[in-house]
Write an enzyme that holds these catalytic residues in place. Structure first.
Site, mmCIF file in Angstrom:
data_model
loop_
_atom_site.group_PDB
_atom_site.id
_atom_site.type_symbol
_atom_site.label_atom_id
_atom_site.label_comp_id
_atom_site.label_asym_id
_atom_site.label_seq_id
_atom_site.Cartn_x
_atom_site.Cartn_y
_atom_site.Cartn_z
ATOM 1 N N MET A 34 15.626 -7.621 2.183
ATOM 2 C CA MET A 34 14.484 -6.731 1.925
ATOM 3 C C MET A 34 14.838 -5.690 0.881
ATOM 4 O O MET A 34 15.969 -5.217 0.812
ATOM 5 C CB MET A 34 14.059 -6.038 3.215
ATOM 6 N N GLY A 35 13.857 -5.359 0.055
ATOM 7 C CA GLY A 35 14.011 -4.244 -0.873
ATOM 8 C C GLY A 35 14.910 -4.511 -2.061
ATOM 9 O O GLY A 35 15.414 -3.568 -2.674
ATOM 10 N N GLU A 36 15.135 -5.792 -2.405
ATOM 11 C CA GLU A 36 16.027 -6.099 -3.526
ATOM 12 C C GLU A 36 15.322 -6.764 -4.708
ATOM 13 O O GLU A 36 15.977 -7.251 -5.623
ATOM 14 C CB GLU A 36 17.189 -6.972 -3.061
ATOM 15 N N GLU A 93 5.372 -4.713 -11.203
ATOM 16 C CA GLU A 93 6.804 -4.420 -11.154
ATOM 17 C C GLU A 93 7.609 -5.278 -12.135
ATOM 18 O O GLU A 93 8.393 -4.739 -12.920
ATOM 19 C CB GLU A 93 7.322 -4.567 -9.721
ATOM 20 N N GLU A 126 0.825 -1.207 0.000
ATOM 21 C CA GLU A 126 0.000 0.000 0.000
ATOM 22 C C GLU A 126 0.863 1.262 0.000
ATOM 23 O O GLU A 126 0.588 2.217 -0.734
ATOM 24 C CB GLU A 126 -0.927 0.027 1.226
ATOM 25 N N ASN A 186 1.634 -8.465 -6.470
ATOM 26 C CA ASN A 186 1.567 -7.457 -7.531
ATOM 27 C C ASN A 186 2.489 -7.793 -8.715
ATOM 28 O O ASN A 186 3.709 -7.810 -8.555
ATOM 29 C CB ASN A 186 1.944 -6.105 -6.924
#
Length: 443
Positions: free
Chosen positions: A320-322, A349, A78, A346
């Site tokens: 995380m975040g890769e 991306e 979100e 989702n």
């Protein structure tokens, strides 16, 4: 912003449905038990010990002067969906308070958002904590992303005549019939929002039926979000370590899916002997358990969290975040949360970063997106383990078919964009009032 008395339907305590009156009493009476809940969540790593006071509505940061736009999203998905909206609001000199409820989202916000975006953990939904939060921040406008509806938070904000909008609003086919059973409850909550900006016609109809006012279809903000970043040096290192190997990335996997992915890997190695399967679990803390599972299946494994290279059969990317790195590395992505009834993750991306997409049948959280992608040939649905092997094999082995799929997905994402501009247009009356106040504040 001080809306006129007629602009918001204030639900007074005595007119609340019995469910919400009971909820308010119960949540108030359980407030003394919150420290026990906090301790338990801290032990599990679900809370940040440095910022635990924020969960009780206690802020360590001063409220900035002037109008303040409060944006709330439950978690990573979100918050990232609203990233471009927040960027545009910030560019027009709006001060932003961004709230979320998970440690993961806080880490992503720290990494991906400018430092002048104020992040706070959303308080637990106790009347006392919520009042403390609202007293301190005194927001001028509240934008709730999708459908994270905490009753005390919403009703307390409405009572203070805080203008609220539900943006990128989504009501899944699973949640809709559940809420219909509590029609008075959901109607009281949704009726507190002045405007509801829905992702699709289907979502708009569901929100209207459930009691939302001023429902508009503005589209899905996720189509306008920039592709996730990927560090160039790290990407070069990964490419060097995997050169010549066919690669499949299993993205955002959930429990029950990794076993199927590992069986698929074994089947595919009959055709692609040097295959590398990268598993990116939805929750990074599951990395160790997944690595043990890989070894138990007789496969070699390395882990990113240990700084190891992708030199084995399976690479567990438990950081995380890769994801942006791995979407750029691979030509083929399996989207997780779809082989088990979680509702899918989702796919926009990977579509933006040029990967062919394969998914399972359980995609009810993103029905419209997957429908559009599937119809255009930009994604393929596997309804069984055998189909998963077949579709991934096709995408790995047939360069022309893969390129057609990648191109179709990119076209769908472009065609379905524009939600950001439509959302900003719908919010313009509120933003205009804030700009007027800002002028007065700076005068």
């Amino acid at each position: 912003m001080k809306p006129s008395a007629g602009r918001m339907a204030i639900v007074m305590p005595e007119t609340l449905p019995i469910t919400l009156r009971a909820y308010r009493r119960l949540s108030s009476s359980l407030t003394p038990m919150v420290p026990l809940l906090m301790k338990r969540r801290l032990r599990k790593g679900k809370e940040d010990p440095e910022r635990i006071d924020e969960r009780r509505g206690i802020a360590a940061i001063e409220r900035p002067a002037g109008p303040l736009v409060w944006v709330h999203g439950a978690s990573v998905g979100e918050v990232l969906a609203a990233a471009t909206l927040i960027e545009r609001l910030r560019a027009s000199n709006m001060r932003i308070l961004l709230t979320s409820g998970t440690v993961t989202s806080a880490a992503i916000i720290a990494k991906r958002f400018p430092p002048d975006i104020i992040h706070q953990y959303i308080p637990y939904d106790s009347p006392r904590y919520v009042a403390r939060f609202l007293d301190h921040w005194h927001p001028s406008l509240a934008l709730f992303i999708e459908s994270d509806l905490w009753p005390n938070l919403i009703l307390s904000a409405a009572k203070r005549r805080l203008p609220m909008a539900l943006i990128n609003a989504r009501m899944s086919q699973r949640s809709f019939p559940r809420w219909q059973k509590f029609s008075k409850t959901i109607s009281a909550l949704l009726g507190s929002f002045e405007i509801c900006l829905a992702q699709s016609d289907t979502d708009a109809k569901r929100f209207s039926v459930l009691g939302a006012r001023s429902v508009l279809v503005t589209g899905n903000l996720k189509f306008d979000v920039q592709a996730p970043p990927g560090d160039a040096a790290k990407l070069d290192a990964l490419k060097a370590a995997t050169r010549g190997r066919p690669i499949v990335v299993a993205s955002s996997t959930h429990p029950g899916e990794e076993e199927i992915i590992l069986e698929t890997h074994k089947a595919l190695t009959n055709f692609f002997p040097s295959l590398l399967t990268v598993i990116v679990p939805r929750h990074a803390h599951r990395g160790e358990a997944i690595a043990e599972m890989v070894q138990a299946n007789g496969l070699r494994v390395t882990m990113r969290s240990r700084g190891e290279a992708p030199s084995a059969d399976v690479y567990v990317a438990d950081t995380m975040g890769e994801l942006g790195l791995f979407y750029r590395l691979t030509p083929v992505v399996f989207m997780g949360g779809s082989l088990v009834p979680h509702g899918g993750q989702n796919p926009i991306e990977p579509a933006k970063l040029g990967a062919a997409i394969v998914h399972g049948p359980h995609v009810f959280n993103f029905t419209d997106v997957y429908d559009a992608l599937d119809r255009a040939g930009g994604a393929r649905q596997a309804n069984s383990s055998e189909q998963l092997v077949k579709l991934l094999g096709q995408m790995l082995g047939d360069r022309a078919a893969r390129d057609i799929s990648i191109d179709a997905a990119a076209q769908v994402v472009t065609r379905l964009g524009g939600g950001l501009d439509r959302t900003l247009h719908a919010l313009e009356p509120y933003l205009m009032q804030l700009r007027f106040e800002m002028g007065g504040h700076h005068a």
